[in-house]
Scaffold this motif. Structure first.
Motif, PDB file in Angstrom:
ATOM      1  N   PRO A 176      39.459  47.374  45.370  1.00 20.08           N
ATOM      2  CA  PRO A 176      39.871  46.912  46.698  1.00 20.08           C
ATOM      3  C   PRO A 176      40.757  45.669  46.625  1.00 20.08           C
ATOM      4  N   ARG A 177      41.329  45.327  47.742  1.00 19.89           N
ATOM      5  CA  ARG A 177      42.150  44.116  47.849  1.00 19.89           C
ATOM      6  C   ARG A 177      41.309  42.875  47.498  1.00 19.89           C
ATOM      7  N   ASP A 178      41.901  41.960  46.754  1.00 13.88           N
ATOM      8  CA  ASP A 178      41.256  40.689  46.368  1.00 13.88           C
ATOM      9  C   ASP A 178      39.985  40.893  45.549  1.00 13.88           C
ATOM     10  N   ALA A 179      39.953  41.944  44.759  1.00 19.99           N
ATOM     11  CA  ALA A 179      38.756  42.233  43.958  1.00 19.99           C
ATOM     12  C   ALA A 179      38.457  41.141  42.933  1.00 19.99           C
ATOM     13  N   PHE A 180      39.502  40.394  42.516  1.00 16.74           N
ATOM     14  CA  PHE A 180      39.317  39.381  41.466  1.00 16.74           C
ATOM     15  C   PHE A 180      39.843  38.009  41.895  1.00 16.74           C
ATOM     16  N   ARG A 181      39.873  37.778  43.194  1.00 12.60           N
ATOM     17  CA  ARG A 181      40.489  36.551  43.704  1.00 12.60           C
ATOM     18  C   ARG A 181      39.747  35.280  43.313  1.00 12.60           C
ATOM     19  N   ASP A 182      38.453  35.367  42.960  1.00 12.01           N
ATOM     20  CA  ASP A 182      37.666  34.183  42.597  1.00 12.01           C
ATOM     21  C   ASP A 182      37.644  33.922  41.097  1.00 12.01           C
ATOM     22  N   LEU A 183      38.595  34.541  40.370  1.00  8.89           N
ATOM     23  CA  LEU A 183      38.642  34.381  38.914  1.00  8.89           C
ATOM     24  C   LEU A 183      40.014  33.851  38.484  1.00  8.89           C
ATOM     25  N   PRO A 184      40.317  32.617  38.848  1.00  7.91           N
ATOM     26  CA  PRO A 184      41.656  32.070  38.593  1.00  7.91           C
ATOM     27  C   PRO A 184      41.974  31.829  37.117  1.00  7.91           C
ATOM     28  N   LEU A 185      40.944  31.814  36.251  1.00  9.09           N
ATOM     29  CA  LEU A 185      41.171  31.535  34.825  1.00  9.09           C
ATOM     30  C   LEU A 185      41.103  32.786  33.958  1.00  9.09           C
ATOM     31  N   LEU A 186      41.099  33.953  34.593  1.00 11.12           N
ATOM     32  CA  LEU A 186      40.941  35.199  33.849  1.00 11.12           C
ATOM     33  C   LEU A 186      42.195  35.489  33.006  1.00 11.12           C
ATOM     34  N   LEU A 187      41.959  35.772  31.726  1.00 11.66           N
ATOM     35  CA  LEU A 187      43.031  36.072  30.786  1.00 11.66           C
ATOM     36  C   LEU A 187      43.070  37.557  30.423  1.00 11.66           C
TER      37      LEU A 187
END
Length: 260
Positions: free
Chosen positions: A81-92
């Motif tokens: 869905p939309r914004d599924a990973f929005r709370d993971l700003p440091l994801l590599l």
């Protein structure tokens, strides 16, 4: 003085014990908050969160926001869905391989454009995905082993993303408007066929056919209108000719005055 020291020692001991209990409770709470089969770890100095083979049917919500590597592979996730990973700003790194993903909403990877450098969507159920779902994404993307529909939409998507080296051969036409393309690697097909140009030509032809249809209808109506009026005029003239001379002149005068 010894009594005072004893009281102080007991106070420090109680404080340390309380802190230990609070820390333990916090750890237990955090562990309980994670979905079953998921656990955090540290690999090569990077904070990792693993949920491989955890029977997940959606992207977990309680992923630590300082996660650098996220493994959601080998689950049952059907769509992103939309914004599924929005709370993971440091994801590599993000591994979503071997799921049941058939749909990726526009904005699913929003917020990951700056840091994400690896995205694995191989071995899912992707047939067609809009290029907007990957807009501004700089990560290397693996799209192999999906049942792709080879068309203009896939062609635009491939031109938008940066594919993982060596993965392009795994992007195979599972279906296509032209039967001879089925089973072939997509990059091999588009070497000879421009799907978007074919689509444009088809659209232009459809528009021309539609315009010609409307034009034919207008011409047909005008011809019918003229013929109908000619028939009415002919009948009126015949009627006038059949009248006696005086009455005919009177009718003609009346007709002329009416026209004037």
């Amino acid at each position: 003085m010894p009594a005072a020291e004893g009281v102080l020692l007991r106070s420090v001991t109680m404080w340390l014990l309380l802190q230990s209990l609070l820390l333990l409770a916090s750890c237990l709470h955090s562990a309980a908050a994670f979905p079953k089969g998921c656990y955090p770890s540290e690999e090569e100095g990077l904070k990792t969160f693993r949920c491989s083979n955890a029977r997940l049917t959606e992207v977990p919500r309680d992923i630590p926001n300082d996660t650098n590597k996220l493994f959601l592979d080998s689950n049952r996730i059907p769509f992103l869905p939309r914004d599924a990973f929005r709370d993971l700003p440091l994801l590599l790194e993000l591994d979503l391989s071997h799921n049941a993903i058939a749909s990726v909403e526009s904005g699913a990877f929003r917020g990951l454009a700056e840091h994400l450098h690896s995205l694995d969507l191989s071995s899912n159920r992707l047939v067609s995905v809009s290029k907007d779902a990957f807009s501004n994404l700089k990560a290397k993307v693996n799209l192999s082993n999906n049942p792709w529909l080879c068309d203009c939409r896939l062609q635009e998507l491939i031109r938008t993303v940066d594919l993982v080296a060596g993965s392009s051969g795994g992007i195979v036409c599972h279906s296509s408007a032209q039967e001879e393309h089925v089973g072939k690697a997509f990059l091999q097909v588009i070497a000879d066929t421009d799907f978007c140009n074919v689509y444009k030509k088809t659209t232009d032809i459809a528009m021309l056919v539609t315009m010609f249809g409307w034009f034919a209808m207008v011409i047909s109506y005008l011809v019918y209108y003229v013929r109908q009026n000619q028939e009415d005029a002919r009948r009126h003239l015949e009627y006038l000719k059949s009248l006696p001379s005086k009455q005919r002149r009177s009718e003609e005068s009346s007709t002329i005055s009416t026209v004037v």
